[in-house]
Design a protein around this motif. Structure first.
Motif, PDB file in Angstrom:
ATOM      1  N   SER A   1      -0.239 -36.590  64.119  1.00  0.00           N
ATOM      2  CA  SER A   1       1.016 -36.272  63.420  1.00  0.00           C
ATOM      3  C   SER A   1       1.887 -35.320  64.246  1.00  0.00           C
TER       4      SER A   1
ATOM      5  N   PHE B   1       1.962 -32.369  63.783  1.00  0.00           N
ATOM      6  CA  PHE B   1       2.434 -31.439  62.763  1.00  0.00           C
ATOM      7  C   PHE B   1       1.325 -30.421  62.510  1.00  0.00           C
TER       8      PHE B   1
ATOM      9  N   VAL C   1      -0.416 -27.170  61.083  1.00  0.00           N
ATOM     10  CA  VAL C   1      -0.364 -26.344  59.871  1.00  0.00           C
ATOM     11  C   VAL C   1      -1.418 -25.245  59.985  1.00  0.00           C
TER      12      VAL C   1
ATOM     13  N   ASN D   1      -5.211 -27.641  60.131  1.00  0.00           N
ATOM     14  CA  ASN D   1      -5.474 -29.063  59.927  1.00  0.00           C
ATOM     15  C   ASN D   1      -6.229 -29.606  61.134  1.00  0.00           C
TER      16      ASN D   1
ATOM     17  N   GLU E   1      -7.224 -33.230  62.519  1.00  0.00           N
ATOM     18  CA  GLU E   1      -7.028 -34.672  62.354  1.00  0.00           C
ATOM     19  C   GLU E   1      -8.134 -35.458  63.050  1.00  0.00           C
TER      20      GLU E   1
ATOM     21  N   CYS F   1      -6.965 -30.868  55.825  1.00  0.00           N
ATOM     22  CA  CYS F   1      -5.807 -29.976  55.761  1.00  0.00           C
ATOM     23  C   CYS F   1      -6.195 -28.534  56.086  1.00  0.00           C
ATOM     24  N   ALA F   2      -5.177 -27.782  56.476  1.00  0.00           N
ATOM     25  CA  ALA F   2      -5.377 -26.371  56.816  1.00  0.00           C
ATOM     26  C   ALA F   2      -5.929 -25.576  55.629  1.00  0.00           C
ATOM     27  N   GLU F   3      -5.406 -25.868  54.447  1.00  0.00           N
ATOM     28  CA  GLU F   3      -5.853 -25.134  53.255  1.00  0.00           C
ATOM     29  C   GLU F   3      -7.342 -25.365  53.011  1.00  0.00           C
TER      30      GLU F   3
ATOM     31  N   VAL G   1       6.426 -25.916  53.710  1.00  0.00           N
ATOM     32  CA  VAL G   1       5.686 -27.143  53.447  1.00  0.00           C
ATOM     33  C   VAL G   1       4.823 -27.002  52.187  1.00  0.00           C
ATOM     34  N   PRO G   2       4.998 -27.897  51.211  1.00  0.00           N
ATOM     35  CA  PRO G   2       4.189 -27.809  49.998  1.00  0.00           C
ATOM     36  C   PRO G   2       2.802 -28.395  50.220  1.00  0.00           C
ATOM     37  N   PRO G   3       1.757 -27.722  49.733  1.00  0.00           N
ATOM     38  CA  PRO G   3       0.403 -28.272  49.878  1.00  0.00           C
ATOM     39  C   PRO G   3       0.306 -29.656  49.229  1.00  0.00           C
ATOM     40  N   CYS G   4      -0.510 -30.518  49.803  1.00  0.00           N
ATOM     41  CA  CYS G   4      -0.691 -31.860  49.249  1.00  0.00           C
ATOM     42  C   CYS G   4      -1.425 -31.763  47.906  1.00  0.00           C
TER      43      CYS G   4
HETATM   44  N1  THU Z   1      -1.182 -30.905  56.188  1.00  0.00           N
HETATM   45  C1  THU Z   1      -1.851 -29.743  55.943  1.00  0.00           C
HETATM   46  O1  THU Z   1      -2.745 -29.349  56.701  1.00  0.00           O
HETATM   47  N2  THU Z   1      -1.493 -29.021  54.865  1.00  0.00           N
HETATM   48  C2  THU Z   1      -0.444 -29.314  54.045  1.00  0.00           C
HETATM   49  O2  THU Z   1      -0.176 -28.554  53.135  1.00  0.00           O
HETATM   50  C3  THU Z   1       0.356 -30.528  54.277  1.00  0.00           C
HETATM   51  C4  THU Z   1      -0.162 -31.442  55.318  1.00  0.00           C
HETATM   52  C5  THU Z   1      -1.535 -31.668  57.397  1.00  0.00           C
HETATM   53  C6  THU Z   1      -2.321 -32.921  57.191  1.00  0.00           C
HETATM   54  C7  THU Z   1      -1.990 -33.695  58.459  1.00  0.00           C
HETATM   55  O3  THU Z   1      -2.853 -33.286  59.495  1.00  0.00           O
HETATM   56  C8  THU Z   1      -0.584 -33.251  58.801  1.00  0.00           C
HETATM   57  O4  THU Z   1      -0.354 -32.059  58.072  1.00  0.00           O
HETATM   58  C9  THU Z   1       0.481 -34.267  58.449  1.00  0.00           C
HETATM   59  O5  THU Z   1       0.361 -34.696  57.139  1.00  0.00           O
END
Ligand code: THU
Length: 133
Positions: free
Chosen positions: A22, A24, A26, A42, A44, A53-55, A83-86
């Motif tokens: 990604s 991206f 976090v 995070n 992957e 995820c990071a959380e 960024v809102p948590p999933c």
């Molecule tokens: N991701 C997180 O780690 N935490 C969030 O709150 C939102 C998304 C990560 C999951 C994935 O590795 C990347 O961001 C893109 O979705």
């Protein structure tokens, strides 16, 4: 209530995120009931659904250290808006924190949003829903 040290920890650990797919990154940091800070990123995987995820990483570190209550949470990413948590992470946060547990969502550019676990996951499923007595 903002927790600058917690956000700084999330910002620092974010650099270690493993996000080659990604791109991206976090970072997350949680403060346990003892006051100790635990961090996560995070991670992957080429089999995409296996990524975490990071959380989730920060919560796992807290639990591995013997703690199970969240005092505060911070999450940061290089995103246009905090960024809102999933959905899955919201449920994970609700497992270890209360509805009033503060959550700071931030961008690397310095935008911050203060919220709570209860706001992120209203009407959450809890152990009380399994109480049939
Ligand atoms: N991701 C997180 O780690 N935490 C969030 O709150 C939102 C998304 C990560 C999951 C994935 O590795 C990347 O961001 C893109 O979705």
């Amino acid at each position: 209530m903002s927790d600058p040290d917690l956000l700084a920890a999330a910002r620092a650990v974010r650099e270690n995120a493993y996000a080659p797919y990604s791109r991206f990154k976090v970072g997350a940091a949680v403060r346990g009931a003892s006051g100790r800070v635990f961090v996560g990123v995070n991670v992957e995987n080429v089999a995409y659904p296996e990524g975490t995820c990071a959380e989730a990483g920060a919560i796992a570190a807290m639990v591995a250290a013997g703690e199970s209550r969240l005092q505060a949470v911070a999450v940061i990413a290089d995103s246009p808006a905090p960024v809102p948590p999933c959905g899955g992470c919201r449920q994970k946060l609700a497992e270890f924190g209360g509805p009033d547990t503060p959550v700071t969502l931030a961008t690397t550019d310095g935008v911050r949003q203060e919220t709570t676990i209860g706001t992120l996951l209203p009407g959450s499923f809890s152990a009380a829903h399994m109480d049939r007595a």
